[in-house]
Write a protein that holds these residues in place. Structure first.
Motif, mmCIF file in Angstrom:
data_model
loop_
_atom_site.group_PDB
_atom_site.id
_atom_site.type_symbol
_atom_site.label_atom_id
_atom_site.label_comp_id
_atom_site.label_asym_id
_atom_site.label_seq_id
_atom_site.Cartn_x
_atom_site.Cartn_y
_atom_site.Cartn_z
ATOM 1 N N VAL A 48 43.204 38.753 32.378
ATOM 2 C CA VAL A 48 43.120 39.134 30.972
ATOM 3 C C VAL A 48 42.611 40.577 30.901
ATOM 4 C CG1 VAL A 48 42.021 38.610 28.752
ATOM 5 C CG2 VAL A 48 42.682 36.740 30.287
ATOM 6 N N PRO A 49 43.212 41.467 30.089
ATOM 7 C CA PRO A 49 44.247 41.159 29.099
ATOM 8 C C PRO A 49 45.625 40.957 29.676
ATOM 9 C CG PRO A 49 43.756 43.497 29.052
ATOM 10 C CD PRO A 49 42.771 42.887 30.007
ATOM 11 N N GLY A 50 45.831 41.295 30.963
ATOM 12 C CA GLY A 50 47.115 41.052 31.585
ATOM 13 C C GLY A 50 48.187 42.004 31.103
ATOM 14 N N GLY A 51 49.441 41.632 31.396
ATOM 15 C CA GLY A 51 50.553 42.497 31.055
ATOM 16 C C GLY A 51 51.189 42.135 29.728
ATOM 17 N N ARG A 52 52.187 42.940 29.342
ATOM 18 C CA ARG A 52 52.904 42.715 28.083
ATOM 19 C C ARG A 52 54.198 41.937 28.300
ATOM 20 N NH1 ARG A 52 51.939 45.672 23.640
ATOM 21 N NH2 ARG A 52 54.184 45.843 23.195
ATOM 22 N N SER A 53 54.534 41.619 29.555
ATOM 23 C CA SER A 53 55.803 40.933 29.801
ATOM 24 C C SER A 53 55.687 39.752 30.748
ATOM 25 C CB SER A 53 56.828 41.924 30.372
ATOM 26 O OG SER A 53 56.378 42.455 31.606
ATOM 27 N N SER A 54 54.476 39.432 31.223
ATOM 28 C CA SER A 54 54.353 38.347 32.194
ATOM 29 C C SER A 54 52.951 37.755 32.176
ATOM 30 C CB SER A 54 54.679 38.854 33.602
ATOM 31 O OG SER A 54 53.751 39.857 33.989
ATOM 32 N N LEU A 55 52.864 36.523 32.674
ATOM 33 C CA LEU A 55 51.570 35.885 32.918
ATOM 34 C C LEU A 55 51.171 36.209 34.346
ATOM 35 C CD1 LEU A 55 49.426 33.767 31.789
ATOM 36 C CD2 LEU A 55 50.652 32.120 33.234
ATOM 37 N N VAL A 56 49.972 36.749 34.521
ATOM 38 C CA VAL A 56 49.473 37.132 35.843
ATOM 39 C C VAL A 56 48.292 36.234 36.180
ATOM 40 C CG1 VAL A 56 48.464 38.988 37.215
ATOM 41 C CG2 VAL A 56 50.256 39.506 35.549
ATOM 42 N N VAL A 57 48.403 35.514 37.304
ATOM 43 C CA VAL A 57 47.375 34.559 37.709
ATOM 44 C C VAL A 57 46.824 34.982 39.063
ATOM 45 C CG1 VAL A 57 46.832 32.125 38.079
ATOM 46 C CG2 VAL A 57 48.699 32.752 36.529
ATOM 47 N N LEU A 58 45.510 35.113 39.152
ATOM 48 C CA LEU A 58 44.852 35.421 40.429
ATOM 49 C C LEU A 58 44.689 34.114 41.200
ATOM 50 C CD1 LEU A 58 42.112 37.970 39.296
ATOM 51 C CD2 LEU A 58 44.539 38.338 39.775
ATOM 52 N N VAL A 59 45.221 34.105 42.421
ATOM 53 C CA VAL A 59 45.248 32.880 43.220
ATOM 54 C C VAL A 59 44.841 33.189 44.654
ATOM 55 C CG1 VAL A 59 47.090 31.873 41.801
ATOM 56 C CG2 VAL A 59 47.689 33.208 43.847
ATOM 57 N N ARG A 60 44.688 32.100 45.431
ATOM 58 C CA ARG A 60 44.562 32.212 46.886
ATOM 59 C C ARG A 60 45.614 31.323 47.524
ATOM 60 N NH1 ARG A 60 40.426 34.981 49.215
ATOM 61 N NH2 ARG A 60 38.900 35.801 47.725
ATOM 62 N N THR A 61 46.201 31.817 48.611
ATOM 63 C CA THR A 61 47.211 31.049 49.314
ATOM 64 C C THR A 61 46.542 29.935 50.112
ATOM 65 O OG1 THR A 61 47.132 32.398 51.319
ATOM 66 C CG2 THR A 61 48.587 33.145 49.538
ATOM 67 N N ALA A 62 47.366 29.084 50.716
ATOM 68 C CA ALA A 62 46.837 27.990 51.539
ATOM 69 C C ALA A 62 46.008 28.524 52.698
ATOM 70 C CB ALA A 62 47.991 27.134 52.058
ATOM 71 N N ASP A 63 46.273 29.762 53.132
ATOM 72 C CA ASP A 63 45.501 30.393 54.212
ATOM 73 C C ASP A 63 44.275 31.138 53.698
ATOM 74 O OD1 ASP A 63 47.391 29.489 56.048
ATOM 75 O OD2 ASP A 63 48.619 31.290 55.815
ATOM 76 N N GLY A 64 44.026 31.078 52.388
ATOM 77 C CA GLY A 64 42.864 31.753 51.818
ATOM 78 C C GLY A 64 43.080 33.201 51.471
ATOM 79 N N LEU A 65 44.337 33.671 51.565
ATOM 80 C CA LEU A 65 44.628 35.071 51.258
ATOM 81 C C LEU A 65 44.631 35.297 49.754
ATOM 82 C CD1 LEU A 65 45.716 37.825 52.486
ATOM 83 C CD2 LEU A 65 47.997 36.964 51.915
ATOM 84 N N PRO A 66 43.894 36.281 49.243
ATOM 85 C CA PRO A 66 43.955 36.578 47.806
ATOM 86 C C PRO A 66 45.330 37.107 47.437
ATOM 87 C CG PRO A 66 42.645 38.244 48.946
ATOM 88 C CD PRO A 66 42.956 37.174 49.949
ATOM 89 N N ALA A 67 45.873 36.601 46.345
ATOM 90 C CA ALA A 67 47.225 36.969 45.941
ATOM 91 C C ALA A 67 47.334 36.918 44.427
ATOM 92 C CB ALA A 67 48.244 36.026 46.586
ATOM 93 N N VAL A 68 48.491 37.284 43.925
ATOM 94 C CA VAL A 68 48.795 37.246 42.497
ATOM 95 C C VAL A 68 50.083 36.460 42.309
ATOM 96 C CG1 VAL A 68 49.636 38.636 40.567
ATOM 97 C CG2 VAL A 68 47.610 39.369 41.827
ATOM 98 N N LEU A 69 50.065 35.521 41.392
ATOM 99 C CA LEU A 69 51.269 34.807 40.993
ATOM 100 C C LEU A 69 51.674 35.334 39.626
ATOM 101 C CD1 LEU A 69 53.254 32.433 41.645
ATOM 102 C CD2 LEU A 69 51.771 31.018 40.205
ATOM 103 N N LYS A 70 52.922 35.749 39.522
ATOM 104 C CA LYS A 70 53.395 36.387 38.296
ATOM 105 C C LYS A 70 54.598 35.617 37.765
ATOM 106 C CE LYS A 70 54.846 40.979 36.655
ATOM 107 N NZ LYS A 70 55.022 42.389 37.048
#
Length: 303
Positions: A48-70
């Motif tokens: 938040v506030p994020g973008g104007r065209s997508s939902l951006v979610v801060l996540v971690r992969t199964a290996d614990g790597l920080p990533a973004v799901l868009k």
């Protein structure tokens, strides 16, 4: 998790999507849950506030790597973004962690989402941003991927039609629109330059990173000449420019400085800056963002 879309995204879709994005927003929570589950991700939070065209979610992969799901609606061209990020392969931009996805979601390298070059003093911010942009200007991919990208002529053709409609019968705007359309015609008259461009580049699109100091995010890629891409950066912090007594002179110096630093023809940069500022101003006026329209059109009048 509820995956509540930020209000910035809801407002932007309300201005641009035919149905205000209602159908996509209705399906979004379920689509987000499914995208998280199929990838085995752990959700931290919605950006938040994020973008104007997508939902951006801060996540971690199964290996614990920080990533973004868009997640973005089809009209935001997520597959075009995927193709560009894959082609850049982390050079100047966030790295794509998942080359293919049947659901259209993008899994990306996580940068520092709250720290952009806009946090730097203006001169330093422009230097870092333009250096990042230079790395993105590569030959576009050939073969089957090439058709994914719009050309500058195609994109600005759509925008030109909307500008004509938006300015019709409006004496305050018509002269600037006429000048912008004339500039576009002149700029497109010569042999086209073919570079892969970010498409919507500005300071807030350049984030702090671990493997490099700064990397770009959120492209809406297009193929064409570099001056078109740089033109959006020229008007960054437009509210500060308009507030200055010397705003017009500062703008002209910025055009000159950026053109020289990136070896771009100054008049071509000026022309595309005019077109893009007027297009944005007319669009803002059409959807009721009067203050934004006023700033952009005043800026354009200086060019």
């Amino acid at each position: 998790m509820a995956f509540e879309p930020p209000q910035r995204l809801v407002r932007a879709l309300g201005e641009t999507a035919p149905d205000g994005g209602a159908h996509w927003l209705e399906r979004l929570p379920g689509a987000a849950r499914e995208a998280v589950a199929v990838r085995g991700l752990t959700v931290e939070r919605v950006q938040v506030p994020g973008g104007r065209s997508s939902l951006v979610v801060l996540v971690r992969t199964a290996d614990g790597l920080p990533a973004v799901l868009k997640l973005a609606p089809a009209r935001a061209r997520p597959e075009s973004e995927r193709a560009a990020l894959a082609h850049w392969n982390g050079l100047g931009a966030a790295r794509l962690l998942e080359p293919f996805a049947s659901d259209g979601a993008l899994l990306l390298e996580r940068l520092h989402p709250d720290v952009s070059v806009r946090s730097l003093p203006e001169a330093k911010a422009l230097l870092e941003a333009s250096g990042t942009l230079r790395r993105l200007w590569v030959e576009p991919p050939a073969g089957d991927t090439a058709h994914v990208f719009e050309t500058v002529a195609e994109r600005t053709g759509r925008q030109a039609e909307a500008m004509r409609t938006g300015a019709a019968g409006d004496p305050e705007v018509e002269p600037l629109v006429s000048a912008a359309l004339a500039a576009r015609e002149e700029l497109l008259a010569g042999p086209p330059e073919h570079r892969l461009l970010h498409g919507t580049f500005r300071q807030s699109k350049v984030l702090s990173a671990e493997r490099m100091p700064w990397l770009a995010v959120g492209p809406d890629p297009v193929v064409g000449e570099r001056a078109f891409d740089l033109a959006r950066l020229v008007r960054d912090r437009v509210e500060d420019l308009v507030a200055q007594p010397s705003g017009a002179a500062t703008t002209r110096r910025r055009v000159k400085r950026l053109a020289e630093s990136l070896e771009i023809d100054q008049e071509r940069l000026r022309g595309w800056t005019l077109f893009r500022a007027v297009e944005s101003g007319v669009r803002a006026r059409r959807v009721g963002r009067g203050r934004d329209a006023e700033l952009l059109l005043e800026f354009a009048s200086w060019l």
